[in-house]
Write an enzyme that holds these catalytic residues in place. Structure first.
Site, mmCIF file in Angstrom:
data_model
loop_
_atom_site.group_PDB
_atom_site.id
_atom_site.type_symbol
_atom_site.label_atom_id
_atom_site.label_comp_id
_atom_site.label_asym_id
_atom_site.label_seq_id
_atom_site.Cartn_x
_atom_site.Cartn_y
_atom_site.Cartn_z
ATOM 1 N NE ARG A 1 -2.858 2.557 3.200
ATOM 2 C CZ ARG A 1 -3.220 3.705 2.636
ATOM 3 N NH1 ARG A 1 -3.462 3.775 1.334
ATOM 4 N NH2 ARG A 1 -3.335 4.807 3.353
ATOM 5 C CB SER B 1 -1.503 10.665 2.220
ATOM 6 O OG SER B 1 -2.898 10.522 2.282
ATOM 7 C CG ASP C 1 -3.325 15.384 7.450
ATOM 8 O OD1 ASP C 1 -3.483 14.689 6.428
ATOM 9 O OD2 ASP C 1 -3.685 15.017 8.580
HETATM 10 N N1 HPA Z 1 -6.844 10.717 8.995
HETATM 11 C C1 HPA Z 1 -7.044 9.568 8.355
HETATM 12 N N2 HPA Z 1 -6.428 9.250 7.240
HETATM 13 C C2 HPA Z 1 -5.558 10.129 6.723
HETATM 14 C C3 HPA Z 1 -5.313 11.347 7.347
HETATM 15 C C4 HPA Z 1 -5.990 11.653 8.540
HETATM 16 O O1 HPA Z 1 -5.803 12.724 9.155
HETATM 17 N N3 HPA Z 1 -4.413 12.016 6.574
HETATM 18 C C5 HPA Z 1 -4.133 11.211 5.539
HETATM 19 N N4 HPA Z 1 -4.816 10.073 5.628
#
Ligand code: HPA
Length: 232
Positions: free
Chosen positions: A88, A91, A205
């Site tokens: 996988r 992000s 993030d």
């Molecule tokens: N939460 C869940 N999945 C994610 C986030 C998140 O803040 N950022 C990237 N994938």
């Protein structure tokens, strides 16, 4: 023969499949990194392709978001199409103060609030973990290419928008580095069916600092993660 969710024919999918959440990302990877890529799936627009990378056959397919979605696609890839390695690429939201935007996280153990493992009727709590073989290879490739990575535990959440915005801190207290939404089902299916799985993530993030990346930045940063994944 194909499945209800994947129209590939036997032999059309490679033993190693890269799994981005976004099917358009799968298309982009096939067009950018693979030679002679051929599409094997269009069902529900969950695009899948097989091509060559440095002379080796490799596939890439979208998974959609969340454990139920990746649960379906990864199960069929292993049980029906004989896939052996599932990587996988996605992000994550960082919990750890040690993480910056665009850092790469490799998910060793996956904790969850998902019910995915209740199907196994285990008399306790399952620790879903990656394949040690793939983890070893990934860290070796990263070191050779001089790409810094954080190896550690991740949280696979069924929820993106939490009623309690502080809830993540309890997982952070247990040393969990970051949150995403698919690794738990992927790791469960791989263990249950006898395949190898790994999750490689880029921080998009940060839950502590509230920093975020733009869509454009995410597309660029993603290349370093691909450099590792493609070598597996
Ligand atoms: N939460 C869940 N999945 C994610 C986030 C998140 O803040 N950022 C990237 N994938």
């Amino acid at each position: 023969m194909s499945t209800p969710h994947n129209s590939a024919l036997q032999g059309q999918i490679a033993e190693t499949v890269l799994l981005p959440g976004d099917p358009l990302r799968a298309k982009f990877i096939a067009e950018t990194f693979l030679e002679d890529a051929e599409q094997f799936n269009t069902v529900r627009n969950m695009f899948g392709y097989t091509g060559n990378y440095k002379g080796k056959k490799i596939s890439v397919m979208g998974t959609g978001m969340g454990c139920p979605s990746i649960g379906i696609y990864s199960y069929e890839l292993i049980s029906h199409f004989g896939v052996k390695n599932l990587v996988r690429i996605g992000s994550c939201g960082a919990f750890s103060e040690d993480l910056e935007l665009f850092d790469i996280v490799i998910g060793m153990g996956s904790s969850t609030n998902s019910n995915f493992a209740t199907q196994y009727h285990l008399p306790g709590t399952l620790s879903a973990t990656c394949s040690y073989e793939l983890l070893k290879k990934a860290t070796h490739v990263a070191a050779k290419k001089g790409i810094p990575v954080h190896v550690g535990d991740i949280f696979s959440s069924d929820i993106f928008y939490f009623a309690d915005p502080e809830e993540w801190k309890k997982w952070a207290r247990m040393g969990i580095l970051a949150v995403e939404m698919e690794s738990y089902a992927l790791y469960c299916n791989a263990k249950w069916l006898g395949a190898d799985a790994l999750t490689i993530l880029t921080v998009s993030d940060h839950l502590a600092t509230h920093k975020e990346t733009t869509t454009e930045e995410r597309e660029k940063s993603f290349t370093r993660m691909m450099e590792i994944a493609l070598e597996l």
